[in-house]
Design an enzyme around this catalytic site. Structure first.
Site, mmCIF file in Angstrom:
data_model
loop_
_atom_site.group_PDB
_atom_site.id
_atom_site.type_symbol
_atom_site.label_atom_id
_atom_site.label_comp_id
_atom_site.label_asym_id
_atom_site.label_seq_id
_atom_site.Cartn_x
_atom_site.Cartn_y
_atom_site.Cartn_z
ATOM 1 C CG ASP A 29 55.943 47.857 38.086
ATOM 2 O OD1 ASP A 29 55.054 48.409 37.962
ATOM 3 O OD2 ASP A 29 56.069 46.727 38.149
ATOM 4 N NE ARG A 34 55.345 43.715 35.370
ATOM 5 C CZ ARG A 34 55.034 44.817 34.302
ATOM 6 N NH1 ARG A 34 55.506 44.592 33.070
ATOM 7 N NH2 ARG A 34 53.781 45.423 34.323
ATOM 8 C CD GLN A 88 44.590 51.256 31.560
ATOM 9 O OE1 GLN A 88 44.136 50.754 32.523
ATOM 10 N NE2 GLN A 88 43.879 51.647 30.659
ATOM 11 C CG LEU A 89 45.685 54.831 35.874
ATOM 12 C CD1 LEU A 89 45.128 54.449 37.055
ATOM 13 C CD2 LEU A 89 45.636 56.280 35.691
ATOM 14 C CE LYS A 149 42.785 49.565 44.199
ATOM 15 N NZ LYS A 149 44.042 49.899 44.297
ATOM 16 C CE1 TYR A 171 41.972 46.743 42.053
ATOM 17 C CE2 TYR A 171 39.595 46.850 41.291
ATOM 18 C CZ TYR A 171 41.092 47.469 41.335
ATOM 19 O OH TYR A 171 41.472 48.568 40.886
ATOM 20 N N GLY A 185 54.383 50.738 41.172
ATOM 21 C CA GLY A 185 53.460 50.343 39.771
ATOM 22 C C GLY A 185 53.722 51.308 38.778
HETATM 23 P P1 NAD Z 1 48.307 47.860 36.072
HETATM 24 O O1 NAD Z 1 47.898 46.235 36.287
HETATM 25 O O2 NAD Z 1 48.318 48.092 34.718
HETATM 26 O O3 NAD Z 1 49.736 48.270 36.820
HETATM 27 C C1 NAD Z 1 49.961 47.761 38.090
HETATM 28 C C2 NAD Z 1 51.478 47.804 38.142
HETATM 29 O O4 NAD Z 1 51.704 47.222 39.550
HETATM 30 C C3 NAD Z 1 52.040 46.800 37.426
HETATM 31 O O5 NAD Z 1 53.042 47.077 36.589
HETATM 32 C C4 NAD Z 1 52.769 45.627 38.391
HETATM 33 O O6 NAD Z 1 53.970 45.054 37.680
HETATM 34 C C5 NAD Z 1 52.845 46.417 39.366
HETATM 35 N N1 NAD Z 1 52.861 45.720 40.823
HETATM 36 C C6 NAD Z 1 52.044 44.588 40.975
HETATM 37 N N2 NAD Z 1 52.432 44.238 42.316
HETATM 38 C C7 NAD Z 1 53.370 44.866 42.741
HETATM 39 C C8 NAD Z 1 54.100 45.007 44.048
HETATM 40 N N3 NAD Z 1 54.047 43.904 44.785
HETATM 41 N N4 NAD Z 1 55.327 45.784 43.974
HETATM 42 C C9 NAD Z 1 55.464 46.793 43.008
HETATM 43 N N5 NAD Z 1 54.632 46.685 41.867
HETATM 44 C C10 NAD Z 1 53.928 45.800 41.549
HETATM 45 O O7 NAD Z 1 47.236 48.626 37.033
HETATM 46 P P2 NAD Z 1 46.877 50.221 36.410
HETATM 47 O O8 NAD Z 1 45.735 50.136 35.645
HETATM 48 O O9 NAD Z 1 47.889 51.113 36.273
HETATM 49 O O10 NAD Z 1 46.240 50.706 37.778
HETATM 50 C C11 NAD Z 1 47.074 51.426 38.875
HETATM 51 C C12 NAD Z 1 46.223 51.809 39.994
HETATM 52 O O11 NAD Z 1 45.012 52.187 39.622
HETATM 53 C C13 NAD Z 1 45.827 50.288 40.764
HETATM 54 O O12 NAD Z 1 46.038 50.339 41.975
HETATM 55 C C14 NAD Z 1 44.477 50.134 40.368
HETATM 56 O O13 NAD Z 1 43.784 49.391 41.374
HETATM 57 C C15 NAD Z 1 43.961 51.541 40.054
HETATM 58 N N6 NAD Z 1 42.784 51.585 39.315
HETATM 59 C C16 NAD Z 1 43.016 51.409 38.060
HETATM 60 C C17 NAD Z 1 41.889 51.395 37.394
HETATM 61 C C18 NAD Z 1 41.895 51.292 35.858
HETATM 62 O O14 NAD Z 1 41.145 51.184 35.084
HETATM 63 N N7 NAD Z 1 43.262 51.306 35.163
HETATM 64 C C19 NAD Z 1 40.733 51.962 37.656
HETATM 65 C C20 NAD Z 1 40.485 51.912 39.141
HETATM 66 C C21 NAD Z 1 41.554 51.961 40.088
HETATM 67 C C1 AKB Z 2 39.273 46.915 37.013
HETATM 68 O O1 AKB Z 2 38.382 46.770 36.217
HETATM 69 O O2 AKB Z 2 39.762 46.192 37.995
HETATM 70 C C2 AKB Z 2 39.706 48.174 37.006
HETATM 71 C C3 AKB Z 2 38.812 49.089 37.937
HETATM 72 C C4 AKB Z 2 37.902 49.672 37.580
HETATM 73 O O3 AKB Z 2 39.295 49.207 39.128
HETATM 74 N N1 AKB Z 2 39.986 49.015 35.787
#
Ligand code: NAD
Ligand code: AKB
Length: 328
Positions: free
Chosen positions: A39, A41, A17-18, A148, A144, A13
């Site tokens: 990823d 993509r 964003q992260l 988790k 979701y 992934g």
């Molecule tokens: P995001 O949606 O921006 O990125 C997720 C990435 O995963 C995308 O680039 C997507 O193409 C890729 N992806 C999806 N399905 C896939 C697959 N089957 N195989 C390979 N790649 C795949 O999410 P993020 O915000 O970067 O979050 C990263 C992680 O952190 C996630 O697990 C999310 O649950 C967790 N998280 C994020 C936040 C937040 O606020 N951003 C908060 C809590 C937890």
């Molecule tokens: C979402 O809103 O789904 C994420 C998270 C807090 O897990 N930013």
């Protein structure tokens, strides 16, 4: 680090964003040649090693792990809360299958350390919404959140059954200027800054008084690296650690933005994401993280606003008539 040499690290992934910001931080820490970004993509404008991996495809994942001799995996691939509710069964399928593949491929191929990003979404109506403790009852209301909560337990299972060093954080909503959010309930808190800097009105999909836990990207990345660097014996919680950053509502972030951009316009039109947010904590309690590996956030709302506006002004400077530093 083994014998002074950095090990190969896989990020799934990595375009997200992260993931995109974490990948750059890992490249800076260990060297580009040690980080394998992946990823679904292809990555755009990416400088480093990149592999196309669908994490739900176990053999594909295993082939990459074997060919690079991967020793650590940061598994960020997932479908987030708001997008996840559009197709809950697919969200469960993708999130669980990908995570179980990562655990099983790690166990079979000598991967030593694995990071699992959990979320405040694991909490539901049974948890106290203020200062939610690490060990609160988990009854998540979204697909979701269920993925988790189950994922945390699977991580703990692979640690106790197989000794796999699985570590995890429950991130609040992450706010950063470097990348765009990917379909979560907390996404408004990133988009609002982009609108403010572009002098466009913002339509907020949450009610004005909905307080949620949030964390600045730099704090989130630092927490991740500090957790992964901590001595193994310090990690007492193998499900997941709460980490707090700050907490605020849409009206509070609007007030904070208006201190810099007084003309900023907002309209509230809540949608299905309000129902998700209403069951999440307003603030989480993170004593175990500070006790076990020294977690301490550095960014409050006013500091987040200052940095977001400054960095986004720089980013949009070319497109704005008023030029850098004079956006609002
Ligand atoms: P995001 O949606 O921006 O990125 C997720 C990435 O995963 C995308 O680039 C997507 O193409 C890729 N992806 C999806 N399905 C896939 C697959 N089957 N195989 C390979 N790649 C795949 O999410 P993020 O915000 O970067 O979050 C990263 C992680 O952190 C996630 O697990 C999310 O649950 C967790 N998280 C994020 C936040 C937040 O606020 N951003 C908060 C809590 C937890
Ligand atoms: C979402 O809103 O789904 C994420 C998270 C807090 O897990 N930013």
């Amino acid at each position: 680090m083994k014998n002074g040499r950095a090990e190969k690290i896989l990020v799934t992934g990595a375009n997200g964003q992260l993931g995109s910001v974490l990948t750059r931080s890992l490249q800076g820490k260990y060297g580009k040649e040690h980080i394998i970004a992946s990823d679904l993509r292809p990555a755009e404008h990416f400088d480093g090693i990149f592999e196309l991996i669908d994490a739900t495809d176990g053999p594909n994942l295993e082939e990459v792990v074997r060919s690079y001799g991967i020793k650590q995996i940061y598994h960020l691939a997932a479908i987030l809360s708001a997008n996840g509710e559009k197709d809950p069964l697919r969200t469960w399928e993708v999130n669980m299958k990908a995570w179980l593949n990562v655990l099983e491929v790690s166990r079979r191929n000598g991967v030593e350390k694995v990071f699992f990003p959990s979320s405040i979404a694991v909490f539901g109506e049974s948890a106290p919404r203020i200062d939610t403790p690490n060990n609160a009852y988990l009854d998540p209301a979204t697909s979701y959140g269920m993925s988790k909560a189950a994922g945390e337990n699977w991580g703990q299972y692979y640690f106790t059954q197989y000794g796999l060093d699985v570590r995890s954080l429950r991130y609040p909503g992450v706010i950063g200027y470097q990348s765009s959010p990917g379909g979560g309930t907390t996404d408004y808190a990133v988009e609002i800054y982009h609108k403010a800097v572009r002098k466009e009105p913002f339509r907020c999909f949450l009610d004005r008084n909905t307080v949620l836990p949030m964390i600045f990207m730099d704090d989130a990345i630092r927490a991740t690296l500090e957790l992964m660097d901590a001595p193994r014996e310090n990690i007492k919680i193998r499900t997941s650690y709460n980490i707090a950053g700050t907490s605020f509502s849409p009206s509070e972030v609007v007030a904070s933005i208006r201190e810099v951009c007084p003309e900023f316009e907002v309209r509230y039109a809540s949608d299905y994401r309000q129902d998700i947010a209403a069951k999440w904590p307003m603030g989480i309690e993170d004593t175990p993280a500070s006790r076990d590996w020294g977690w301490k956030p550095e960014y409050d709302l006013s500091k987040i606003t200052r940095v977001m506006i400054q960095k986004l002004e720089d980013k949009y400077a070319d497109a704005l008539l008023s030029g850098p530093g004079r956006i609002c």
